[in-house]
Design a protein around this motif. Structure first.
Motif, PDB file in Angstrom:
ATOM      1  N   LYS A 145      12.639 -30.211 -34.368  1.00 22.05           N
ATOM      2  CA  LYS A 145      13.191 -30.956 -33.230  1.00 22.05           C
ATOM      3  C   LYS A 145      14.669 -30.624 -33.022  1.00 22.05           C
ATOM      4  O   LYS A 145      15.186 -30.719 -31.917  1.00 22.05           O
ATOM      5  N   TRP A 146      15.343 -30.214 -34.097  1.00 19.99           N
ATOM      6  CA  TRP A 146      16.770 -29.905 -33.989  1.00 19.99           C
ATOM      7  C   TRP A 146      17.016 -28.646 -33.163  1.00 19.99           C
ATOM      8  O   TRP A 146      18.094 -28.470 -32.600  1.00 19.99           O
ATOM      9  N   LEU A 147      16.030 -27.779 -33.087  1.00 20.11           N
ATOM     10  CA  LEU A 147      16.139 -26.602 -32.214  1.00 20.11           C
ATOM     11  C   LEU A 147      16.275 -27.063 -30.765  1.00 20.11           C
ATOM     12  O   LEU A 147      17.169 -26.606 -30.031  1.00 20.11           O
ATOM     13  N   SER A 148      15.421 -28.004 -30.370  1.00 23.18           N
ATOM     14  CA  SER A 148      15.489 -28.555 -29.016  1.00 23.18           C
ATOM     15  C   SER A 148      16.800 -29.299 -28.799  1.00 23.18           C
ATOM     16  O   SER A 148      17.412 -29.202 -27.736  1.00 23.18           O
ATOM     17  N   ALA A 149      17.239 -30.040 -29.809  1.00 21.38           N
ATOM     18  CA  ALA A 149      18.509 -30.768 -29.702  1.00 21.38           C
ATOM     19  C   ALA A 149      19.680 -29.806 -29.520  1.00 21.38           C
ATOM     20  O   ALA A 149      20.599 -30.068 -28.740  1.00 21.38           O
ATOM     21  N   GLY A 150      19.642 -28.682 -30.225  1.00 18.60           N
ATOM     22  CA  GLY A 150      20.707 -27.680 -30.092  1.00 18.60           C
ATOM     23  C   GLY A 150      20.782 -27.106 -28.696  1.00 18.60           C
ATOM     24  O   GLY A 150      21.873 -26.923 -28.135  1.00 18.60           O
ATOM     25  N   ILE A 151      19.627 -26.843 -28.102  1.00 22.53           N
ATOM     26  CA  ILE A 151      19.612 -26.321 -26.727  1.00 22.53           C
ATOM     27  C   ILE A 151      20.136 -27.389 -25.768  1.00 22.53           C
ATOM     28  O   ILE A 151      20.924 -27.105 -24.864  1.00 22.53           O
ATOM     29  N   GLY A 152      19.728 -28.641 -25.983  1.00 21.59           N
ATOM     30  CA  GLY A 152      20.235 -29.738 -25.151  1.00 21.59           C
ATOM     31  C   GLY A 152      21.748 -29.861 -25.238  1.00 21.59           C
ATOM     32  O   GLY A 152      22.435 -30.037 -24.232  1.00 21.59           O
ATOM     33  N   ALA A 153      22.279 -29.747 -26.444  1.00 22.32           N
ATOM     34  CA  ALA A 153      23.732 -29.817 -26.636  1.00 22.32           C
ATOM     35  C   ALA A 153      24.420 -28.634 -25.949  1.00 22.32           C
ATOM     36  O   ALA A 153      25.466 -28.795 -25.315  1.00 22.32           O
ATOM     37  N   GLY A 154      23.812 -27.459 -26.059  1.00 17.42           N
ATOM     38  CA  GLY A 154      24.392 -26.281 -25.409  1.00 17.42           C
ATOM     39  C   GLY A 154      24.418 -26.413 -23.897  1.00 17.42           C
ATOM     40  O   GLY A 154      25.409 -26.062 -23.240  1.00 17.42           O
ATOM     41  N   LEU A 155      23.345 -26.937 -23.322  1.00 17.71           N
ATOM     42  CA  LEU A 155      23.300 -27.123 -21.869  1.00 17.71           C
ATOM     43  C   LEU A 155      24.296 -28.189 -21.413  1.00 17.71           C
ATOM     44  O   LEU A 155      24.918 -28.055 -20.352  1.00 17.71           O
ATOM     45  N   THR A 156      24.462 -29.236 -22.222  1.00 19.02           N
ATOM     46  CA  THR A 156      25.457 -30.262 -21.899  1.00 19.02           C
ATOM     47  C   THR A 156      26.860 -29.663 -21.927  1.00 19.02           C
ATOM     48  O   THR A 156      27.656 -29.878 -21.003  1.00 19.02           O
ATOM     49  N   GLY A 157      27.151 -28.886 -22.962  1.00 18.19           N
ATOM     50  CA  GLY A 157      28.447 -28.213 -23.050  1.00 18.19           C
ATOM     51  C   GLY A 157      28.669 -27.259 -21.893  1.00 18.19           C
ATOM     52  O   GLY A 157      29.767 -27.169 -21.342  1.00 18.19           O
TER      53      GLY A 157
END
Length: 195
Positions: A145-157
């Protein structure tokens, strides 16, 4: 001869269309990938992909003695190009607000060809695929799930900084660099006058 205008640094598609109709219209520099440029571009545009422009901005500035309108898909990459060229002292730069998307929406002429997907669409595909893979994999391996969280954080940034690391990486992929001009070819075109 340097032509400095009193036009705003950010132009609407209508402003640009009116200016292009004048005898002393601006040069158009499209900073999208070669694949995006091949898919559609404003007639008379020069393709100078953003990474090439940023790397060779000083040499490029020597060839930009007229008013220049920077074009990309939405205006974000053109704004980055404007900042890079402004650092060289170039002061006759303009950005097409809303980019080629706004130009086409306003009924502006485009040269259409065969090309790949625009960079934003590629980012959505890759980001969405990674998120979906992370969610599905997390049913077996909960840490995925952290893979998805990382992409979400990247898109937010990316949204907060108006930059996109994934887009920058994708722009360097071979399919996006097909027909990429060399700095020498770009300089020769600019020396040769308007397209």
């Amino acid at each position: 001869m340097t032509t400095v205008t009193t036009r705003p640094t950010t132009l609407t598609a209508t402003d640009l269309r009116d200016w292009l109709a004048e005898p002393a219209g601006p040069r158009l520099v499209d900073v999208r990938t070669p694949a995006e440029f091949a898919a559609s571009h404003i007639p008379g545009s020069y393709n100078v992909p953003l990474p090439l422009l940023e790397e060779h901005r000083r040499e490029l500035a020597e060839h930009l003695d007229d008013d220049v309108v920077l074009v990309c898909r939405s205006g974000a990459r053109a704004s980055r190009a404007e900042s890079a060229l402004a650092d060289t002292g170039t002061d006759h730069l303009h950005v097409l607000d809303g980019g080629i998307t706004a130009w086409e929406s306003a009924g502006g002429d485009v040269v259409a060809g065969e090309g790949g997907w625009d960079l934003e669409r590629q980012v959505r595909l890759v980001a969405g695929s990674i998120v979906l893979t992370g969610i599905l994999a997390s049913t077996v391996v909960p840490q995925a799930k952290w893979l998805s969280a990382g992409i979400g954080a990247g898109l937010t940034g990316a949204a907060l900084t108006n930059t996109c690391a994934m887009g920058a990486l994708l722009s360097r992929m071979p399919h996006n660099r097909r027909h990429e001009p060399t700095p020498e070819a770009v300089f020769a075109q600019l020396r040769g006058g308007r397209n």
